[in-house]
Design a protein around this motif. Structure first.
Motif, PDB file in Angstrom:
ATOM      1  N   GLU A   1     -41.792 -37.316 -25.807  1.00 16.89           N
ATOM      2  CA  GLU A   1     -41.332 -37.949 -27.038  1.00 16.89           C
ATOM      3  C   GLU A   1     -42.391 -38.065 -28.135  1.00 16.89           C
ATOM      4  O   GLU A   1     -42.072 -37.911 -29.311  1.00 16.89           O
ATOM      5  CB  GLU A   1     -40.698 -39.312 -26.752  1.00 16.89           C
ATOM      6  CG  GLU A   1     -41.592 -40.271 -25.976  1.00 16.89           C
ATOM      7  CD  GLU A   1     -40.851 -41.537 -25.588  1.00 16.89           C
ATOM      8  OE1 GLU A   1     -39.631 -41.609 -25.837  1.00 16.89           O
ATOM      9  OE2 GLU A   1     -41.476 -42.466 -25.058  1.00 16.89           O
ATOM     10  N   THR A   2     -43.642 -38.291 -27.777  1.00 16.86           N
ATOM     11  CA  THR A   2     -44.626 -38.435 -28.857  1.00 16.86           C
ATOM     12  C   THR A   2     -45.056 -37.071 -29.400  1.00 16.86           C
ATOM     13  O   THR A   2     -45.377 -36.951 -30.581  1.00 16.86           O
ATOM     14  CB  THR A   2     -45.859 -39.244 -28.398  1.00 16.86           C
ATOM     15  OG1 THR A   2     -46.464 -38.588 -27.276  1.00 16.86           O
ATOM     16  CG2 THR A   2     -45.478 -40.653 -28.003  1.00 16.86           C
TER      17      THR A   2
ATOM     18  N   GLU B   1     -44.843 -35.793 -33.296  1.00 14.33           N
ATOM     19  CA  GLU B   1     -45.889 -35.037 -33.982  1.00 14.33           C
ATOM     20  C   GLU B   1     -45.303 -33.770 -34.590  1.00 14.33           C
ATOM     21  O   GLU B   1     -45.561 -33.437 -35.738  1.00 14.33           O
ATOM     22  CB  GLU B   1     -47.000 -34.653 -32.997  1.00 14.33           C
ATOM     23  CG  GLU B   1     -47.881 -35.801 -32.574  1.00 14.33           C
ATOM     24  CD  GLU B   1     -48.876 -36.196 -33.650  1.00 14.33           C
ATOM     25  OE1 GLU B   1     -49.747 -35.387 -33.997  1.00 14.33           O
ATOM     26  OE2 GLU B   1     -48.767 -37.337 -34.158  1.00 14.33           O
TER      27      GLU B   1
ATOM     28  N   PRO C   1     -49.126 -34.490 -27.530  1.00 14.31           N
ATOM     29  CA  PRO C   1     -48.676 -35.852 -27.246  1.00 14.31           C
ATOM     30  C   PRO C   1     -49.681 -36.875 -27.760  1.00 14.31           C
ATOM     31  O   PRO C   1     -50.888 -36.621 -27.787  1.00 14.31           O
ATOM     32  CB  PRO C   1     -48.608 -35.885 -25.720  1.00 14.31           C
ATOM     33  CG  PRO C   1     -48.382 -34.476 -25.325  1.00 14.31           C
ATOM     34  CD  PRO C   1     -49.137 -33.658 -26.311  1.00 14.31           C
ATOM     35  N   ARG C   2     -49.158 -38.010 -28.158  1.00 10.89           N
ATOM     36  CA  ARG C   2     -50.046 -39.061 -28.652  1.00 10.89           C
ATOM     37  C   ARG C   2     -50.559 -39.878 -27.479  1.00 10.89           C
ATOM     38  O   ARG C   2     -49.932 -39.922 -26.414  1.00 10.89           O
ATOM     39  CB  ARG C   2     -49.291 -39.986 -29.601  1.00 10.89           C
ATOM     40  CG  ARG C   2     -48.845 -39.273 -30.857  1.00 10.89           C
ATOM     41  CD  ARG C   2     -48.036 -40.221 -31.733  1.00 10.89           C
ATOM     42  NE  ARG C   2     -47.573 -39.517 -32.923  1.00 10.89           N
ATOM     43  CZ  ARG C   2     -46.680 -40.002 -33.761  1.00 10.89           C
ATOM     44  NH1 ARG C   2     -46.152 -41.196 -33.557  1.00 10.89           N
ATOM     45  NH2 ARG C   2     -46.309 -39.304 -34.817  1.00 10.89           N
TER      46      ARG C   2
ATOM     47  N   LYS D   1     -50.964 -43.231 -25.772  1.00 11.14           N
ATOM     48  CA  LYS D   1     -50.255 -44.509 -25.843  1.00 11.14           C
ATOM     49  C   LYS D   1     -51.062 -45.601 -25.151  1.00 11.14           C
ATOM     50  O   LYS D   1     -51.715 -45.312 -24.166  1.00 11.14           O
ATOM     51  CB  LYS D   1     -48.890 -44.375 -25.168  1.00 11.14           C
ATOM     52  CG  LYS D   1     -47.966 -43.422 -25.929  1.00 11.14           C
ATOM     53  CD  LYS D   1     -46.614 -43.336 -25.270  1.00 11.14           C
ATOM     54  CE  LYS D   1     -46.393 -41.992 -24.660  1.00 11.14           C
ATOM     55  NZ  LYS D   1     -45.059 -41.747 -24.144  1.00 11.14           N
TER      56      LYS D   1
ATOM     57  N   PRO E   1     -43.786 -45.530 -29.316  1.00 12.27           N
ATOM     58  CA  PRO E   1     -42.938 -45.220 -30.475  1.00 12.27           C
ATOM     59  C   PRO E   1     -42.121 -46.424 -30.948  1.00 12.27           C
ATOM     60  O   PRO E   1     -41.853 -46.542 -32.139  1.00 12.27           O
ATOM     61  CB  PRO E   1     -42.010 -44.118 -29.968  1.00 12.27           C
ATOM     62  CG  PRO E   1     -42.754 -43.480 -28.849  1.00 12.27           C
ATOM     63  CD  PRO E   1     -43.580 -44.560 -28.223  1.00 12.27           C
TER      64      PRO E   1
ATOM     65  N   GLY F   1     -43.859 -45.068 -34.361  1.00 14.77           N
ATOM     66  CA  GLY F   1     -43.324 -43.768 -33.965  1.00 14.77           C
ATOM     67  C   GLY F   1     -43.387 -42.769 -35.088  1.00 14.77           C
ATOM     68  O   GLY F   1     -44.465 -42.429 -35.563  1.00 14.77           O
TER      69      GLY F   1
ATOM     70  N   CYS G   1     -50.343 -37.125 -20.909  1.00 14.53           N
ATOM     71  CA  CYS G   1     -48.885 -37.214 -20.847  1.00 14.53           C
ATOM     72  C   CYS G   1     -48.415 -36.730 -19.484  1.00 14.53           C
ATOM     73  O   CYS G   1     -49.168 -36.138 -18.726  1.00 14.53           O
ATOM     74  CB  CYS G   1     -48.261 -36.408 -21.984  1.00 14.53           C
ATOM     75  SG  CYS G   1     -48.002 -34.675 -21.590  1.00 14.53           S
TER      76      CYS G   1
END
Ligand SMILES: Cc1cc2nc3c(=O)[nH]c(=O)nc-3n(C[C@H](O)[C@H](O)[C@H](O)COP(=O)(O)O)c2cc1C
Ligand code: SF4
Ligand code: SF4
Ligand code: FES
Ligand code: FES
Lengths: 366, 450, 166
Positions: B173-174, B178, B187-188, B190, B194, B198, B400
Motif C-alpha cells: 500500500e505505501t 508513492e 515502500p515507505r 512505517k 497511511p 498517506g 516491507c
C-alpha cells in the motif's frame, strides 16, 4: 511543573537513560555510546527521510512501553523507530539482533568487491568497519559479483557504482543540500544503481557533499591529490571566510600540502556544516586556510587505530559477537598493498600515522 | 451451493452497463448509505467482520476507524487494483465483468470515509479494464451517483483510475501511494501509517477491490446478517482464483464454509485434477504463502478437515499450515517439480524487489541463483542449508513484507519437499530428464519440524 | 523539440487536472504511457525530458521512474512484442514449451527482435491471467490459453496486419 517537558525513560542493553519524546532508538543509544549504539549505514541525522534501508541498525524491542509492555514481533530499524516511555531495547545483548546483523553484513558484502587494499576509501569506509565488527569470516557467495564501470561525474566526482550500497544518502544530499538533483537511483531491485542516466557531470555548488556522506568508496573526490591512503594524512580543522558556506573544514595534509578538503564529521561520521565546492575542490593550499589544530577523531575506525599490525584481535565483546572468529577485513596491510611498503613499523608509532612519519620514506610517491 | 454476493450477477447479459446493473438492484446500497451517518456505515462494516481481501486479512471496519480526521485536511480512499501476486486474478474478474459493483462500493466507502477524490490504482497490464472502469464511472456520473452533490446529500465525489506500469511492489500500500504520487514504487518506512499520513501526506485508506465491492452487500443486508455467513472470524464470501493443474481454472465465490477437498474436487469449483493425475501440492493463497503437500492440504496436522477459512488454512502455523492470503489457489499435480516451481517464484520476487533494503535486494537474487543451480544439476548438498539460512535472514528483517513473501515459498518448499531438493543434487543428470514425481507426499506421513 | 499533438496535449492536461494543486507530479506514470504510445513505442531521452518540462520537474525524476517500471521501453522494440508469462502457475500449464515454440518459429531468443523489426520476444512475470495459462501480452491485450496453433495464428495475424498497414 508547567514548562517542564516529560522525558521518556528507555533502557538499551540494560542501561537506562532519559530522552526527549520524539528521539529515535538510535539517537538514544548514541547518547549512551560505545557498543550500545547500533551501526548505521544509511541513516544520516541531517538528511530528512534517510534511514530504514540498510537494516544494519536493527534492534529488538523487548517491551514497547510502560503502557503497552508487549515486545515488538519483529526487529525494528532503530534509526526510524522512536522511543516510548518505558521501552526496553536489546542491541548487542540480543542474539536475534546479532544474527540478523550478521546476515545484513553478508548481504551487503555479496556484491561488494573485496578490494579494500586498493580502494580509496580504505581506512574511512563504514562498510569496512562494519564487516570488521559484525561480519563473519569467509564468503558463502559463489557467484559473479555485480560490477559497473567507473564513471567521472564531471571534473570533481568519481562514481564507482560497484561499491555502492544504495544507502540513498547522496540522493537526499543532492535534494536537500545542493537543491538540485541530477543523479538518482535508476532501475530496480538487484540492479538498481546510482547514475545520471545521460548527463555525466554534477557541478552545482554544494554537490561535493555527496562524497562526505557516502559511507563507502562509491563517490570519491577526483581532486584528491596523489590518491593517498588516508591514514598517512594528518587531518586538521581549518576554516576560511567563505561567502557561500560555513567555511569550516577538515584539511588532510601531508607536510604543508593539502591533499584533500572535506567537511567536518562528528564521531558518528556525520557532517553538520556542509561546505561548498569551492572550499572543497579549489582551495588546495595551506595559505588558503586558517588552521585551528589537529582534528580529533574518535570514531573507532582504522584511521584512529593509527596502527595496524598489533590490532588483529578485536575487543572482547566483539569476539563474543563473532563467536570467536577473527575479523576478515582487518588484514596486515603490509602484505596486501603496494602503496604501503614503507620501512616503518606502523604498530610501533605512538599515535596516528601522519605525513611527517612518512616523509620521503615511500618510494612510490613523487 | 454456497451463497454468492459479489459475482452472482455476472451471467446477466449487459450487467457491465449501468442500466442493466441498476435494474438488477445496483446502487441500492448508495441510496441506503447516504441516509446513514458516515460513522454508522463504519459501524456496519465493523459488525460484518469483513477482513481485507488483499492478502493480510486485516479487519476493514477497524482500519476505517483508525483514519485520522484532522480539520481542514482532505482524506483519501484508494482502491488497490494492482493485483500482481502470482496465482491471483480475482479482482480482474470482478472489474471486467461487473465493474459497477466496485464503483458502487467506492461511492459508499468514499462517503463513509469522507473522500472527495478517490483513486483506483490498477496494474498497468490491465489496460483494457481501465476503459471498462472509466466507462462505468462516466455512466455513474451521468446518473447522479458521482460528481457534485450526489443524491442531494451535499457530498461530492470523483473517482479516477490510475494505471501502474509494471511493478508488483506497487501492490504494497505505501509503494502504491508513492507510485500514485508519480514516484518509484519504493515502500515507505512505517510509521507513519497511511491512516495518518498517506497520499500527499493526508490520511488515507487503501483497500483491495474485493474488499470495497463487499461493502455493497454488507450495506444492503446489514453487517449482522453478513457476519452470519461463514465460520467464526471468516465471515462473508471470498473470491478464490484457482489455477494450475485443475480441470476448471477460474474465479469462484465461496462462502467460507466449504472444505478444501470439496473445493478441489467438486465440479462446481476446480473439478479435480486433469488426466486422472494425483494431486501433489497446493499453494492456497497466492504464491507467497507456504506450499502444502497433499497430505497436509485436506487435513490439518491434528487430523481435522481443513476448511477454506482464514483460520483453518493457517492451522498449524508455518510448520504444517499455510494462509488464505489473496485467494490465489495454485494446484500442482504429480508431474510437477517443486524445485522448478520454487525457482520461478524466487525469480519473480527477485524481479519485483524494489531494491531499497539490503536483505531483500541482495537475498532474493542469491536465492534465485542457488535454486537455478539446483534445478539445472549444479547444486550441492549444503546449498539447501544455505538457502534455508538466507531466507531465514531475509524474513522479518526488511522494510516491507515483500521480503517475507520471497522467503516463505522457499522455506516451505524446503520444509516439506527437502528430499526432492536432495534428489536434484544427487541426480544432476537424471533430474534434467524427468521429474521427481509424487514420491510419498500424498500419503499421510509424519511432519518433521525444521 | 518533440511535442504532443494537440489532442494528446489536451488529454495530458485532463490527467494533470485530476490532482490537487501542486501535486502535478502524480501525472507522471500516465503521461509516460501517453508518451510511449505517441512516440513510437519507447521512451527516448527527449521524450522523457519533454514530460519533465510538462510537469515542471527535474529530468532525473523522470528517468528514475521510467527505469523502475517494467512496462516502459527504454530501447526501441519490434512492432509486435510477445510478452510471454513464465511464472509458476503459467509454467505448470506449459509456458516453457510455448516459449520454446515461439523461439523456434521466429528464430530469435528471448530479448531479441526479428531482423525485419516485426517481432520482439520477451518473457515476463505473472500478468494476472494464471487461470487462463499459458498466456502472453500483446499490445494492450492478453492472449490466453495458448497452444502451438494459437501461436501460429497470432503470428499470422500480426503479419497480415502489418501488410495491410504498409
Ligand atoms: C508485496 C506486496 C504486494 C501486495 N499486492 C497487493 C495487491 O496486488 N492487491 C491488494 O489488494 N493488496 C496487495 N497487498 C496488500 C496491501 O499492502 C494492502 O494490505 C491491501 O491493499 C489492503 O487492503 P485490504 O485491507 O482491503 O486487503 C500487497 C502487499 C505486499 C506486501
Ligand atoms: S553512492 Fe554512496 S552515498 Fe550514494 S547511495 Fe551509493 S553508497 Fe550511498
Ligand atoms: S523488502 Fe524488498 S520490496 Fe520491500 S522495501 Fe525492501 S527491497 Fe523493497
Ligand atoms: S541505519 Fe537504520 S536502516 Fe540503515
Ligand atoms: S503466472 Fe502467468 S499470468 Fe500468472
Amino acid at each position: 511543573m508547567p514548562d517542564e517537558k516529560k522525558l521518556f525513560k528507555v533502557t538499551i542493553d540494560n542501561i537506562t537513560i532519559e530522552v526527549e519524546p520524539g528521539t529515535s532508538i538510535l539517537q538514544a543509544a548514541r547518547k549512551i555510546g560505545g557498543d550500545v549504539a547500533p551501526p548505521a549505514m544509511c541513516y544520516y541525522t541531517p538528511l530528512k527521510g534517510s534511514g530504514g534501508k540498510c537494516r544494519t541498525c536493527l534492534v529488538e524491542v523487548a517491551a514497547g512501553s510502560t503502557a503497552d509492555p508487549r515486545p515488538m514481533p519483529k526487529l525494528v530499524a532503530s534509526c526510524r523507530t522512536n522511543v516510548m516511555d518505558g521501552m526496553i531495547v536489546k542491541n548487542i545483548t540480543s542474539e536475534k539482533v546479532i544474527d540478523a546483523r550478521n546476515g545484513v553484513v553478508e548481504f551487503l558484502l555479496i556484491n561488494h568487491p573485496l578490494d579494500c587494499p586498493i580502494c580509496d576509501q580504505a581506512g574511512e569506509c563504514h562498510l569496512q568497519d562494519l564487516s570488521y565488527e559484525h561480519g563473519k569470516e569467509g564468503t558463502r557467495y559463489e557467484f559473479k559479483r555485480r560490477t559497473f564501470e567507473k564513471v567521472d561525474l564531471g571534473p570533481f566526482i568519481q562514481l564507482h557504482m560497484t561499491r555502492c550500497i544504495l544507502c540513498y544518502r547522496c540522493v537526499y544530499t543532492a535534494d536537500q543540500v545542493s537543491k538540485k538533483r541530477e543523479h538518482g537511483v535508476l532501475d530496480r531491485g538487484d540492479h538498481s544503481q546510482i547514475a545520471t542516466y545521460i548527463k555525466n557531470s554534477l557541478d552545482n555548488d554544494f554537490i561535493g557533499n555527496v562524497i562526505d556522506v557516502c559511507p563507502v568508496g562509491a563517490l570519491t573526490d577526483r581532486t584528491f591529490r596523489f590518491k593517498n591512503r588516508v591514514w598517512f594524512l594528518k587531518p586538521m580543522d581549518a576554516h576560511r571566510d567563505c561567502p557561500k558556506c560555513s567555511g569550516k573544514v577538515t584539511l588532510w595534509n601531508r607536510g604543508d600540502e593539502v591533499y584533500r578538503v572535506t567537511a567536518r564529521k562528528d564521531q558518528w561520521g556525520e557532517v553538520h556544516d556542509w561546505i561548498c565546492n569551492e572550499c572543497r575542490f579549489e582551495k588546495k593550499e595551506t595559505k588558503d586556510w586558517v588552521i585551528e589544530g589537529p582534528t580529533k577523531i574518535n570514531r573507532h575506525s582504522v584511521i584512529s587505530q593509527g596502527h595496524y599490525v598489533g590490532t588483529v584481535k578485536p575487543r572482547e565483546v566483539l569476539t563474543e559477537v563473532m563467536n570467536g572468529q577473527a575479523p576478515r577485513l582487518l588484514m596486515d596491510i603490509h602484505t596486501v598493498s603496494e602503496v604501503n611498503q614503507p620501512q616503518i613499523e606502523l604498530s610501533e608509532l605512538p599515535g596516528p600515522a601522519t605525513g611527517d612519519v612518512f616523509e620521503n620514506k615511500n618510494p612510490k610517491e613523487k | 451451493m454456497g451463497k454468492k454476493l459479489l459475482i452472482d450477477r455476472v451471467g446477466i447479459e449487459g450487467i457491465r452497463y449501468f442500466d442493466t446493473y441498476r435494474k438488477h438492484g445496483g446502487y441500492a446500497s448508495v441510496e441506503k448509505a447516504f441516509k446513514m451517518a458516515p460513522a454508522d456505515i463504519v459501524e456496519e462494516i465493523k459488525k460484518s467482520g469483513l477482513r481485507g481481501r488483499g492478502g493480510a486479512g486485516f479487519p476493514t471496519g477497524m482500519k476505517w476507524s483508525f483514519l485520522a480526521k484532522p480539520e481542514g485536511v482532505p482524506r483519501y480512499l484508494v482502491c488497490n487494483a494492482d493485483e500482481s501476486e502470482p496465482g491471483t486474478f480475482k479482482d480482474r474478474y470482478l472489474m471486467e465483468f461487473i465493474p459497477h459493483l466496485l464503483i458502487e462500493g467506492l461511492v459508499v466507502s468514499s462517503f463513509a470515509l469522507g473522500s472527495n477524490r478517490t483513486f483506483i490504482y490498477i496494474r498497468g497490464e490491465y489496460a483494457w479494464i481501465v476503459d471498462i472502469l472509466e466507462q462505468a464511472i462516466e455512466e455513474a456520473r451521468q446518473n447522479g451517483f458521482l460528481g457534485n452533490n450526489i443524491l442531494n446529500s451535499g457530498f461530492d465525489c470523483e473517482i479516477y483510475v490510475q494505471r501502474g506500469a509494471g511493478a508488483y511492489i506497487c501492490g504494497e500500500e505505501t509503494a502504491l501511494l508513492e507510485s500514485l504520487e508519480g514516484k518509484r514504487g519504493n515502500p515507505r518506512i512505517k510509521p507513519p501509517f497511511p491512516a495518518v499520513k498517506g497520499l500527499w501526506d493526508s490520511p488515507t485508506v487503501v483497500n483491495n477491490v474485493e474488499t470495497l465491492a463487499a461493502v455493497v452487500p454488507i450495506i444492503n443486508m446489514g453487517g449482522d446478517a453478513y457476519s452470519q455467513i461463514g465460520i467464526g472470524k471468516s465471515t462473508g464470501t471470498k473470491l478464490i482464483s484457482a489455477c494450475g493443474n485443475i480441470n476448471r481454472p477460474g474465479v469462484y465465490e465461496i462462502d467460507m464454509t466449504i472444505s478444501v477437498e470439496e473445493f478441489v474436487y467438486s465440479d462446481e469449483y476446480c473439478g479435480g485434477i486433469p488426466n486422472g493425475k494425483k494431486l501433489k501440492a497446493c499453494i492456497p493463497g497466492g504464491s507467497s504463502v507456504p506450499i502444502l503437500p497433499a497430505n497436509l492440504l485436506f487435513k490439518t496436522a491434528k487430523g481435522e478437515k481443513r476448511m477454506m477459512t482464514y483460520e483453518s488454512l493457517a492451522d498449524g502455523g508455518f510448520q504444517t499450515g499455510s494462509m488464505m492470503g489473496s485467494g490465489g489457489f495454485i494446484v500442482l499435480d504429480e508431474d510437477q517439480c517443486v524445485v522448478r516451481h520454487t525457482l520461478t517464484l524466487a525469480r519473480f520476487y527477485r524481479h519485483e524487489s524494489c531494491g531499497q533494503c539490503s536483505p531483500c535486494r541482495e537475498g532474493t537474487g542469491w536465492m534465485e541463483k542457488i535454486l537455478n543451480n539446483i534445478e539445472y544439476g549444479r547444486g550441492k548438498m549444503n546449498d539447501i542449508d544455505l538457502l534455508w539460512d538466507i531466507q531465514r535472514r531475509i524474513e522479518g528483517n526488511t522494510i516491507c513484507p515483500l521480503g517475507d513473501a520471497a522467503a516463505w515459498p522457499v522455506a516451505a518448499a524446503i520444509r516439506h519437499f527437502r528430499d526432492e531438493f536432495e534428489w536434484h543434487v544427487l541426480n544432476p543428470e537424471e533430474s534434467q530428464k524427468r521429474n521427481y514425481g509424487l514420491a510419498n507426499y500424498a500419503e499421510p506421513r509424519e511432519v518433521v519440524a525444521s | 523539440m518533440i511535442t504532443f499533438s494537440e489532442n494528446k496535449l489536451k488529454e495530458a492536461q485532463r490527467i494533470i487536472n485530476r490532482y490537487p494543486q501542486g501535486k502535478q507530479k502524480s501525472a507522471l506514470l500516465p503521461l509516460l504511457h501517453l508518451a510511449q504510445d505517441e512516440f513510437g513505442g519507447w521512451l527516448d531521452v527527449p521524450a522523457m525530458d519533454y514530460i519533465a518540462s510538462l510537469l515542471n520537474i527535474e529530468p532525473i525524476e523522470v528517468y528514475e521512474v521510467a527505469t523502475f517500471y517494467s512496462m516502459y521501453n527504454l530501447k526501441p522494440v519490434g512492432r509486435h512484442v510477445f510478452e510471454v508469462c513464465q511464472t509458476g502457475p503459467c509454467m505448470l500449464r506449459g509456458s516453457d514449451q510455448i516459449i520454446d515454440y515461439i523461439k523456434q518459429r521466429l528464430q530469435i531468443n528471448v530479448g531479441e527482435t526479428t531482423p525485419d523489426g516485426m517481432f520482439t520476444l520477451k518473457t515476463v512475470e505473472c500478468l494476472g491471467a494464471c487461470g487462463y495459462a499459458p498466456m502472453m501480452q500483446l499490445g494492450k491485450t492478453f492472449r490466453e490459453h495458448l497452444n502451438e496453433e494459437k501461436v501460429d495464428q497470432i503470428i499470422e495475424e500480426c503479419r497480415s496486419k502489418a501488410a495491410r498497414n504498409n
